[in-house]
Design a protein around this motif. Sequence first.
Motif, PDB file in Angstrom:
ATOM      1  N   TRP A   1      69.575  34.260  18.758  1.00  0.00           N
ATOM      2  CA  TRP A   1      68.580  34.705  17.775  1.00  0.00           C
ATOM      3  C   TRP A   1      67.810  33.533  17.188  1.00  0.00           C
ATOM      4  CZ3 TRP A   1      70.315  34.944  12.180  1.00  0.00           C
ATOM      5  CH2 TRP A   1      69.250  35.288  11.336  1.00  0.00           C
TER       6      TRP A   1
ATOM      7  N   PRO B   1      62.246  38.391  17.253  1.00  0.00           N
ATOM      8  CA  PRO B   1      63.194  39.427  17.690  1.00  0.00           C
ATOM      9  C   PRO B   1      63.045  40.704  16.903  1.00  0.00           C
ATOM     10  CG  PRO B   1      64.274  37.306  17.498  1.00  0.00           C
ATOM     11  CD  PRO B   1      62.901  37.137  16.940  1.00  0.00           C
TER      12      PRO B   1
ATOM     13  N   THR C   1      67.423  40.715  13.188  1.00  0.00           N
ATOM     14  CA  THR C   1      67.031  41.156  14.523  1.00  0.00           C
ATOM     15  C   THR C   1      66.693  42.636  14.620  1.00  0.00           C
ATOM     16  OG1 THR C   1      69.367  41.502  15.082  1.00  0.00           O
ATOM     17  CG2 THR C   1      68.404  39.360  15.626  1.00  0.00           C
ATOM     18  N   ARG C   2      67.293  43.483  13.805  1.00  0.00           N
ATOM     19  CA  ARG C   2      67.105  44.910  13.916  1.00  0.00           C
ATOM     20  C   ARG C   2      66.228  45.433  12.793  1.00  0.00           C
ATOM     21  NH1 ARG C   2      67.641  46.351  18.593  1.00  0.00           N
ATOM     22  NH2 ARG C   2      67.936  48.498  17.881  1.00  0.00           N
TER      23      ARG C   2
END
Length: 676
Positions: free
Chosen positions: A623, A574, A550-551
């Motif tokens: 997610w 995401p 996600t990051r």
Amino acid sequence: MFLSSDDHPLGLDVLFAKVVDLWTDSDHIRHALLSQHKSDDKATDLTALLLITMNYFPTPSPAHELALSTPFIQSISTYISHLDPSVRRCGMLVAEEVARASGKTLDFGEWEGDEQGKAWCKQLRELLRETDADVDNLPEDELEDNSQPEKRPPLVDIEESTPSNITIQAPASGYDSDDSLTGYASPTSSRSASPTPSELAEIERDPTLGVGIKKVPRPVYLAQLGELVRPTGGLQSGDEQNNATRIEVALEVAEELIRRKCGYGSELEENAINLVYGFIGLQDNYDLDDFSQKRQAALNALVACCPRKAAPTIIEQFFTTQYSTDQRFVMLNALGLGAQELASLPVPELTGRQPLLSEKIAFPSKQLPPSLHKKYLTTGDKLSTNNPIHLLLDGISQLAVEKSKDAAADKVPELVRERDLRIRRPAKVAEVSSSSSSARTALTKALKDTGSGHPQLTTFTEVAAEFFICPLINRFWLFLRDEQTREERTAHQPLLHRYRGAGNGLVLSALVLGRMLETLAVLVHVARNAREWLAVIAPDALELAITLGTRPISRGEGVDENDGPGREEKSSLPGESGSGKEAALLTAALELALIVLDGCLDLDGGRSLGLDHTALLMGSGEWAGKVFGSLEDGAKVLGGGGAQEMRLRRAAAAVVLKVDELTSKWRRSMVDMSVV
């Protein structure tokens, strides 16, 4: 389908231009399915259509202009950098055929075998050669209209040198299929004849020709083996010619010698770290036979026989910047395969040979002679891939997906009762004597105190958390912190001088990072019975998977170098705006989360994860749902073409089902995250 260049020259040109434009399109290369690149059912596919259309052009072939075209050259580099081997070989095949048609020579190699698109490429090559042969073998009356027939060199006058009882008839005029067997005059060569294989073998056995060549003795101790692979005295003048022999001897005896020293004394523990450094740093500079397989087998033996020394050393060296991508893959394979062996699970063999210990133990009359035994190996026993971790993870994730299907069937009482009657068997009761068990315990304790008896073998559950999984996760977080700090320090510099931590070949690249997550998923699955699994291993691994999925891990993540600096990424998965996750990295992170959730459901029904780490559980579900919904809406993932898209969809859907199954059991006991 095929057009004649004489009847429809304009139509053939237009068709070729359209096919080239579509084949070189970057979006088609990255996001198209494998069936759109190539197909095995004789359907129309783009690669075959491009090559066959180019092959039907007359002598001024457009391959000369195509080979110098900038979009075509950029598309070849995009094809070669694709993660799917079958799609990658489509670009390699077109590059070789275009070079051949333009009069150049290009050979990528690695065409042996029938796996991963190689068989399809061979069939297409044969089709192109047959088309060329049909044009070349036209009758002479059809060739006279276009050009004069080719003039042949004069025939050799051999009447004087032949016996009188043999009659040689002159070939008839016109075309003859046996013209290729007719001898031609050629100047007499002044070079001597090449030696035969028997003469070369005799020259090699001549002792007078081997003067000055040192014979490398086979090592008996591990210190001698370490001196061969990592010499401490340095290379002296004139020793370069013996390096190949030295490394070859070391690789030949490494695995057997390491396993022989396992459990006897402290020799292996004293030399394990030095051997790990030596085998990791080896490179195939001398083109030795089975170099990769023997080096991998030696590192696997080190991890399996001395895990407390070898595994932390490999993990430490993995996060240094002095190794290539191939060497990092060897380290990860050693961790995964060594863990499989410590857990007494089957280990896939890359070379198709039996394990070393089985060959030593097997009775000779149970096997064929070595040459015949190697000849009659079944094709299923030979694996031609260099990614055994992917094979293991594929089977593990498939088993977890099937469990989700069984869990859905458990909600129907009729199906549950029918399955219990067919599968379950009554448990057998056996009486255990208390006196015999206490005597056995006392004997085992006495053997440990005296130091006699067989050496105690280490199981993977004893060392999984302390020496494998936790060091790998913790060192990755430290490495990621240092890389992001370096990027922040150079963020104010011009674009040319900015530091990028996710470049090609680095640890944070999608290729290497995806392989690391796959290895971690295998380690987490094998360590399921460890005491620290529910409290430490499962939440740490799930947190790593969610973070990497996600990051952004680097400022340059998701930016395609071939598209230019001004183009925005199309992916809506995401992450921050303007960045996108590679499909290989996203798939590996989802499969790691799937294995963690499946293990929690099997061990305690998901109680510890659902009640103690509710935020992680809800985050993984959100997610995976976002990824699956974006794929269903038609979002394009960077590097998601070929077979990668199917794995990504399957992993995302499986994680959504696992989270739903876990939350349905403990929803009433979970803390309301909206209040927090």
